[in-house]
Design a protein around this motif. Structure first.
Motif, PDB file in Angstrom:
ATOM      1  N   GLN A   9     -36.751  -2.584  -5.110  1.00  0.00           N
ATOM      2  CA  GLN A   9     -38.121  -2.974  -4.743  1.00  0.00           C
ATOM      3  C   GLN A   9     -39.198  -2.392  -5.653  1.00  0.00           C
ATOM      4  N   SER A  10     -38.822  -1.783  -6.764  1.00  0.00           N
ATOM      5  CA  SER A  10     -39.852  -1.184  -7.616  1.00  0.00           C
ATOM      6  C   SER A  10     -40.605  -2.263  -8.382  1.00  0.00           C
ATOM      7  N   VAL A  11     -41.875  -2.008  -8.657  1.00  0.00           N
ATOM      8  CA  VAL A  11     -42.645  -2.940  -9.503  1.00  0.00           C
ATOM      9  C   VAL A  11     -42.107  -2.917 -10.939  1.00  0.00           C
ATOM     10  N   ASN A  12     -41.434  -1.848 -11.298  1.00  0.00           N
ATOM     11  CA  ASN A  12     -40.784  -1.759 -12.614  1.00  0.00           C
ATOM     12  C   ASN A  12     -39.287  -1.545 -12.376  1.00  0.00           C
ATOM     13  N   GLN A  13     -38.667  -2.533 -11.737  1.00  0.00           N
ATOM     14  CA  GLN A  13     -37.283  -2.377 -11.312  1.00  0.00           C
ATOM     15  C   GLN A  13     -36.338  -2.279 -12.512  1.00  0.00           C
ATOM     16  N   VAL A  14     -35.452  -1.306 -12.428  1.00  0.00           N
ATOM     17  CA  VAL A  14     -34.411  -1.132 -13.440  1.00  0.00           C
ATOM     18  C   VAL A  14     -33.154  -1.873 -12.940  1.00  0.00           C
ATOM     19  N   ASP A  15     -32.388  -2.439 -13.859  1.00  0.00           N
ATOM     20  CA  ASP A  15     -31.198  -3.212 -13.489  1.00  0.00           C
ATOM     21  C   ASP A  15     -30.062  -2.311 -13.002  1.00  0.00           C
ATOM     22  N   ASN A  16     -29.332  -2.812 -12.018  1.00  0.00           N
ATOM     23  CA  ASN A  16     -28.066  -2.198 -11.584  1.00  0.00           C
ATOM     24  C   ASN A  16     -28.172  -0.696 -11.307  1.00  0.00           C
ATOM     25  N   VAL A  17     -29.140  -0.334 -10.495  1.00  0.00           N
ATOM     26  CA  VAL A  17     -29.338   1.095 -10.210  1.00  0.00           C
ATOM     27  C   VAL A  17     -28.290   1.579  -9.217  1.00  0.00           C
ATOM     28  N   GLN A  18     -27.500   2.533  -9.644  1.00  0.00           N
ATOM     29  CA  GLN A  18     -26.498   3.164  -8.780  1.00  0.00           C
ATOM     30  C   GLN A  18     -26.935   4.569  -8.353  1.00  0.00           C
ATOM     31  N   HIS A  19     -27.578   5.277  -9.275  1.00  0.00           N
ATOM     32  CA  HIS A  19     -28.014   6.647  -8.989  1.00  0.00           C
ATOM     33  C   HIS A  19     -29.414   6.875  -9.560  1.00  0.00           C
ATOM     34  N   VAL A  20     -30.229   7.565  -8.783  1.00  0.00           N
ATOM     35  CA  VAL A  20     -31.579   7.937  -9.221  1.00  0.00           C
ATOM     36  C   VAL A  20     -31.735   9.443  -9.054  1.00  0.00           C
ATOM     37  N   LEU A  21     -32.234  10.095 -10.079  1.00  0.00           N
ATOM     38  CA  LEU A  21     -32.588  11.516  -9.978  1.00  0.00           C
ATOM     39  C   LEU A  21     -34.079  11.618  -9.684  1.00  0.00           C
ATOM     40  N   VAL A  22     -34.432  12.473  -8.725  1.00  0.00           N
ATOM     41  CA  VAL A  22     -35.840  12.789  -8.460  1.00  0.00           C
ATOM     42  C   VAL A  22     -35.995  14.293  -8.598  1.00  0.00           C
ATOM     43  N   THR A  23     -36.949  14.728  -9.392  1.00  0.00           N
ATOM     44  CA  THR A  23     -37.163  16.167  -9.550  1.00  0.00           C
ATOM     45  C   THR A  23     -38.484  16.577  -8.905  1.00  0.00           C
ATOM     46  N   ALA A  24     -38.707  17.876  -8.861  1.00  0.00           N
ATOM     47  CA  ALA A  24     -39.879  18.419  -8.175  1.00  0.00           C
ATOM     48  C   ALA A  24     -40.652  19.327  -9.119  1.00  0.00           C
ATOM     49  N   GLY A  25     -41.726  19.892  -8.602  1.00  0.00           N
ATOM     50  CA  GLY A  25     -42.644  20.689  -9.398  1.00  0.00           C
ATOM     51  C   GLY A  25     -41.948  21.769 -10.204  1.00  0.00           C
TER      52      GLY A  25
END
Lengths: 135, 393
Positions: free
Chosen positions: B363-379
């Protein structure tokens, strides 16, 4: 130079000796009597061996610039826009942050030799400022 | 390796947010409640079911009050993780642990701030008192010398990083240009349809050399919330689950809060390496298995450091990664596809968690193809945290 005061300093029982040392014109580094290591910032025990048997040595006040910035915004008196602030690595090996005074722009670079200039900034605050080793 | 794990046992099933602005015109508590209710509605879960809440310090909205106002019945776990934005993924770790251990059925995490209209972190700490607490004494090593703002604390490490690695302020600019290019496509971003060029970055005014204005994220009003439930329940809900495959915190290597100037190598963020190692071990994946990442971007230099610490390039080579555009939508690892905090809003990292969920959902406005894993980092620069989301558990 503005008469505005620098930010006040929070002092506690672990850090009192450092600020008292500056009032006597000495730059002190916390020293462990058990394992002989130095540490800054100081604490209640040695971070290396957890000994509570701590005293302090007097630094030569000589070191080099390990990193530096020039602070532009926001700046409030007594600071001036673009003033350099340095991270000094002392000859003894510990580091500390210092407002860098009496310098020309070409004297502010990583690796530059510096020396301490202990300064009574106002009635309460005495700081270990630094300046170029040769001015 | 221990069989005990949180990996794959919970999922983010709802995300909600307010608009992002410079003046919300309403209380922070209202923002918190709006975002939490929106996240529950998105999940299709009645807010009265919420039995766990976690947020992080520098948020002014108590967990008990949020729970009371959303019509909560029984709050069984509440926690508040320290170190501001560094905690951003910490509440997800709390949620994952609470759900995996059966303490809670439905945990909400949130961040709600009027950080632009009512107060600003960026003004610094010059006017703090002089009490003997640890934190005030720690500020005393820096603030009397004029090192008083988050930008200045980061700049000191950044100068060492650039010097050591032969990187330039243009490399920092590439992070900023990239974030704004993503935000330009995001109608919810403050900088929607306002991309910048490298020249714009280089022409922006100094804040604290080597950082310019466009190296610093925005200050924003707004709120974001997420809902976490078990993997079993997640499968019954309306959205594709974003499984929590890994969640971790890290503090190490002579850690200080924003001023780790006393460790051997101040150009590194060793604590991010500690988080990375845990995330990859929990999830059983590595950096090559990640299609897109949300890399915490309060200031551009630490994006470079994180790319290295999380293993997307070798140490010192983030400049090459950026110069070849690997971080852009056309690159090998598009980052901050919502626009990041440079482009979308500064909601202390929680908006990045929501973007990670959107990438898993598609659902991203800049959707990446075939997303299996996403890393999210913090401050970064503080004790930190990270999250690894998966499309499968």
């Amino acid at each position: 130079m503005s008469n505005a005061l620098r930010p006040r300093i929070g002092v506690n029982k672990d850090t009192q000796f450092f600020w008292d040392g500056l009032k006597q014109g000495k730059l002190l580094i916390q020293h462990c009597k058990d394992c002989d290591q130095l540490q800054h910032p100081p604490g209640p025990c040695c971070k290396h061996c957890q000994s509570f048997e701590l005293d302090a040595i007097e630094s030569t006040g000589r070191g080099t610039i390990h990193s530096f910035v020039r602070m532009h915004h926001p700046v409030a008196p007594p600071f001036e826009a673009g003033h350099p602030i340095v991270l000094v690595e002392l000859e003894e090996g510990t580091r500390l942050i210092a407002d860098f005074i009496n310098s020309k722009p070409e004297q502010v670079f990583i690796g530059a030799a510096v020396k301490v200039a202990i300064t009574d900034c106002d009635d309460e605050v005495t700081l270990a400022l630094f300046e170029p080793a040769s001015i | 390796m221990s069989k005990r794990t949180i990996s794959g046992k919970s999922a983010i099933v709802g995300i909600g947010a307010t608009e992002f602005s410079k003046r919300s015109g309403r209380s922070e508590m209202r923002l918190a409640v709006e975002a939490v209710l929106a996240a529950c509605a998105d999940a299709g879960i009645d807010p009265s079911e919420v039995d766990g809440i976690s947020t992080y310090t520098m948020d002014n909205n108590p967990e008990m009050e949020v729970h009371r106002l959303i019509g909560g019945k029984a709050l069984k776990m509440f926690s508040r993780i320290d170190y501001g934005g560094g905690a951003a993924c910490g509440p997800l770790l709390q949620a994952a642990m609470a759900v995996a251990t059966g303490i809670c059925e439905c945990v909400v995490v949130y961040r709600a701030m009027n950080e632009r209209s009512e107060y600003r972190f960026g003004t610094g700490v010059a006017d703090r008192g002089a009490d003997p607490t640890y934190e005030t004494a720690a500020f005393g090593w820096h603030s009397p010398h004029g090192l008083i703002t988050p930008a200045s604390w980061v700049a000191m490490s950044a100068a060492a990083y650039l010097h050591k690695n032969g990187a330039t302020t243009e490399d920092l600019g590439r992070v900023s240009v990239g974030g704004r290019s993503m935000a330009a496509n995001n109608p919810n971003a403050w900088f929607y349809q306002q991309p910048i060029s490298l020249e714009d970055h280089q022409n922006s005014r100094w804040i604290c050399e080597p950082l310019r204005l466009l190296d610093c994220c925005q200050e924003s009003d707004g709120a974001v919330a997420c809902v976490v439930v078990s993997d079993e329940r997640a499968k019954e809900l309306r959205h594709k689950p974003a499984y929590i495959r890994g969640a971790a915190q890290g503090s190490c290597d002579d850690q200080q809060s924003m001023t780790s100037y006393y460790r051997d190598d101040i150009s590194r963020l060793t604590e991010c390496g500690l988080v990375a190692e845990q995330l990859y071990r929990q999830a059983g994946v590595g950096p090559n298995d990640i299609q897109t990442a949300v890399i915490y971007d309060h200031f551009t230099p630490y994006v470079m450091t994180q790319l290295e610490e999380y293993g997307f390039c070798q140490r010192g080579e983030a400049k090459d990664f950026l110069r070849s555009g690997e971080h852009l939508l056309t690159g090998s690892l598009p980052i901050n596809t919502h626009g990041g905090q440079l482009g979308e809003a500064y909601i202390h990292g929680m908006n990045g968690v929501a973007e990670g969920v959107r990438q898993i959902r598609g659902q991203s406005v800049n959707q990446v193809d075939n997303v299996q894993h996403v890393l999210v980092t913090a401050g970064t620069g503080v004790p930190t945290s990270g999250l690894l989301l998966g499309a499968e558990n």
